[in-house]
Design an enzyme around this catalytic site. Structure first.
Site, PDB file in Angstrom:
ATOM      1  CG  ASP A  15      -1.891   1.148   1.246  1.00 35.61           C
ATOM      2  OD1 ASP A  15      -3.077   0.918   0.958  1.00 35.61           O
ATOM      3  OD2 ASP A  15      -1.478   2.285   1.550  1.00 35.61           O
ATOM      4  CG  ASP A 115      -3.179   3.461  -2.056  1.00 37.36           C
ATOM      5  OD1 ASP A 115      -4.200   2.764  -1.956  1.00 37.36           O
ATOM      6  OD2 ASP A 115      -2.658   4.053  -1.098  1.00 37.36           O
ATOM      7  CD  GLU A 116      -5.095  -1.577   0.314  1.00 34.62           C
ATOM      8  OE1 GLU A 116      -5.439  -0.368   0.410  1.00 34.62           O
ATOM      9  OE2 GLU A 116      -5.544  -2.468   1.022  1.00 34.62           O
TER      10      GLU A 116
HETATM   11  P1  DGT Z   1      -1.995   5.744   4.160  1.00 29.10           P
HETATM   12  O1  DGT Z   1      -2.188   4.564   3.290  1.00 29.10           O
HETATM   13  O2  DGT Z   1      -2.634   5.621   5.485  1.00 29.10           O
HETATM   14  O3  DGT Z   1      -0.557   6.161   4.284  1.00 29.10           O
HETATM   15  O4  DGT Z   1      -2.730   7.010   3.467  1.00 29.10           O
HETATM   16  P2  DGT Z   1      -3.433   7.155   2.041  1.00 29.10           P
HETATM   17  O5  DGT Z   1      -3.690   8.608   1.813  1.00 29.10           O
HETATM   18  O6  DGT Z   1      -2.627   6.472   0.984  1.00 29.10           O
HETATM   19  O7  DGT Z   1      -4.815   6.442   2.285  1.00 29.10           O
HETATM   20  P3  DGT Z   1      -5.499   5.176   1.578  1.00 29.10           P
HETATM   21  O8  DGT Z   1      -4.513   4.109   1.250  1.00 29.10           O
HETATM   22  O9  DGT Z   1      -6.636   4.798   2.455  1.00 29.10           O
HETATM   23  O10 DGT Z   1      -6.123   5.762   0.237  1.00 29.10           O
HETATM   24  C1  DGT Z   1      -5.382   5.930  -0.953  1.00 29.10           C
HETATM   25  C2  DGT Z   1      -5.815   7.205  -1.659  1.00 29.10           C
HETATM   26  O11 DGT Z   1      -7.239   7.178  -1.898  1.00 29.10           O
HETATM   27  C3  DGT Z   1      -5.568   8.452  -0.845  1.00 29.10           C
HETATM   28  O12 DGT Z   1      -4.262   8.969  -1.003  1.00 29.10           O
HETATM   29  C4  DGT Z   1      -6.615   9.395  -1.393  1.00 29.10           C
HETATM   30  C5  DGT Z   1      -7.795   8.472  -1.722  1.00 29.10           C
HETATM   31  N1  DGT Z   1      -8.734   8.492  -0.575  1.00 29.10           N
HETATM   32  C6  DGT Z   1      -8.671   7.766   0.563  1.00 29.10           C
HETATM   33  N2  DGT Z   1      -9.651   8.089   1.423  1.00 29.10           N
HETATM   34  C7  DGT Z   1     -10.358   9.068   0.797  1.00 29.10           C
HETATM   35  C8  DGT Z   1     -11.535   9.837   1.173  1.00 29.10           C
HETATM   36  O13 DGT Z   1     -12.095   9.694   2.260  1.00 29.10           O
HETATM   37  N3  DGT Z   1     -11.967  10.739   0.255  1.00 29.10           N
HETATM   38  C9  DGT Z   1     -11.366  10.915  -0.962  1.00 29.10           C
HETATM   39  N4  DGT Z   1     -11.851  11.803  -1.819  1.00 29.10           N
HETATM   40  N5  DGT Z   1     -10.278  10.231  -1.337  1.00 29.10           N
HETATM   41  C10 DGT Z   1      -9.780   9.322  -0.472  1.00 29.10           C
HETATM   42 CA    CA Z   2      -2.227   4.220   1.051  1.00 29.89          CA
HETATM   43 CA    CA Z   3      -5.007   2.013   0.279  1.00 23.06          CA
END
Ligand code: DGT
Ligand code: CA
Ligand code: CA
Length: 371
Positions: A15, A115-116
């Site tokens: 991820d 991303d996963e």
């Molecule tokens: P992490 O994996 O905890 O380091 O953080 P992220 O930002 O990579 O989170 P992840 O893996 O849950 O989600 C991947 C991408 O999907 C994230 O960069 C932006 C999008 N995304 C996640 N959650 C939301 C949300 O609640 N709203 C929107 N618009 N996009 C989201």
């Molecule tokens: Ca992520």
């Molecule tokens: Ca993810």
């Protein structure tokens, strides 16, 4: 549990860390150290909309995905927040390159989201002893082809791989061996299990269940009564690390691959080939067993400093014999070793791809490639 056809499975979950926000940092190095918040602006006014992703600086102020932008700005207070709009095309391109870099490691991949991905490393890693090393190689491959940092969890099934990946963040790598699963899960809050959100977590808490270890002590019948058959059964299995859903690849298998750690670091083509004969034989018999042939041959080399090199070529006709593969590998490894001066390989691998069906014609194209 992790046995399938008598074989222990090695599953990785990869991820990307704070994906959208990291993608922005990547192309704007001047943002280093500042709180970066990628936003979906709704357009009603300047600050209406929601946070999609926040970097770790912003997270340390309590900014989270899903939060209203206004709230994020309030939490960041004095600190000058960097608010950026989502750029989907750019993230999709990075996502595509990430998955492409990972494809070298296994023919069985399940893309879960942008991303996963889950990767079945059973063949490639050849057991848990080699798993940490392969995990480091996955991270390195992603970093080299995209610049992105990701986290990798490895375990005997998807559930354990996913939980390990989440726990190792950011830039993490965690391997949970089958014999350590119980100990690993025991002390975790139940909310760290996939599908256990705030609501289910709250109901479990009312029952006095906060840790996964507490959950294993609840009578399975009570779980199905309270949560219904499917969630109840899931909770029962998940708490024991035994929820073992197979990977559901979005596409048919595209390749067969295998990698070995060489007996000693080497730059000698024949010495390297010698150690790949067994794996090649094995992959060829798998092809025969599945009614397939291949045209693509790839050589994979991993240097002493963990860099991944690959070279490939296409055979003139579909093949399932060892000799043509070995000949191809001989020229590919020779090319790789002469292109990169001073290169010594620590690990070497082979990849058979461009698969074609040899019997039981499925489609016209398969039929036309039969020899
Ligand atoms: P992490 O994996 O905890 O380091 O953080 P992220 O930002 O990579 O989170 P992840 O893996 O849950 O989600 C991947 C991408 O999907 C994230 O960069 C932006 C999008 N995304 C996640 N959650 C939301 C949300 O609640 N709203 C929107 N618009 N996009 C989201
Ligand atoms: Ca992520
Ligand atoms: Ca993810």
């Amino acid at each position: 549990m992790a046995e399938r056809g008598g074989r222990l499975r090695v599953i990785a979950c990869v991820d990307i860390d704070y994906f959208f926000a990291q993608a922005e940092e990547l192309r704007r190095p001047e943002l280093a150290g500042r709180p970066v918040v990628v936003c979906v602006f709704s357009g009603r006014d300047e600050l209406s909309g929601a946070v999609a992703s926040a970097n770790y600086v912003a997270r340390s102020f309590g900014v989270k995905a899903g939060m209203p932008i206004r709230e994020a700005v309030r939490r960041l207070g004095e600190k000058e927040a960097v608010l950026l709009p989502v750029d989907r095309q750019y993230y999709l391109e990075l996502s595509r390159r990430t998955f492409e870099a990972l494809e070298r490691f296994s023919g069985v991949m399940e893309v879960v989201s942008v991303d996963e991905v889950f990767i079945d490393l059973t063949e490639f890693a050849g057991g848990f002893d080699g798993a940490a090393e392969v995990g480091a190689e996955l991270k390195r491959a992603v970093r080299e082809s995209t610049g992105l940092r990701c986290s990798v969890g490895i375990g005997p099934n998807k559930l354990i791989a996913k939980v390990a990946c989440d726990r190792s963040k950011p830039d993490g790598l965690m391997v949970v061996r089958p014999e350590d699963v119980e100990r690993f899960l025991e002390g975790l809050p139940v909310t760290e299990l996939p599908f256990v959100g705030r609501k289910v977590g709250g109901r479990l808490k009312e029952m006095g269940v906060e840790k996964v270890g507490d959950l294993t002590k609840v009578d399975p019948q009570v779980l199905t009564e309270r949560f219904g058959r499917s969630l109840g059964t899931y909770l029962y299995l998940a708490s024991r690390g035994r929820y073992d859903e197979p990977l559901s690849p979005r596409t048919e298998r595209k390749q067969f691959s295998r990698i070995v750690t060489l007996k000693r670091d080497s730059a000698d083509v024949e010495e390297i080939l010698q150690q790949l004969l067994g794996p090649v034989e094995d992959l060829c018999s798998r092809l025969v067993g599945e009614g397939l042939a291949h045209k693509g041959v790839g050589a994979i080399g991993i240097s002493t400093d963990l860099k991944v090199y690959s070279r490939s070529l296409t055979l003139p006709r579909p093949n399932r014999e060892r000799a043509p593969v070995v000949r191809a590998l001989r020229s590919l490894f020779a090319e790789m070793l002469s292109d990169v001066s001073g290169l010594r390989l620590r690990r070497a691998g082979v990849r058979l791809y461009e698969l074609v069906r040899m019997r039981g014609q499925r489609t016209l194209t398969d039929f036309s490639t039969e020899t």
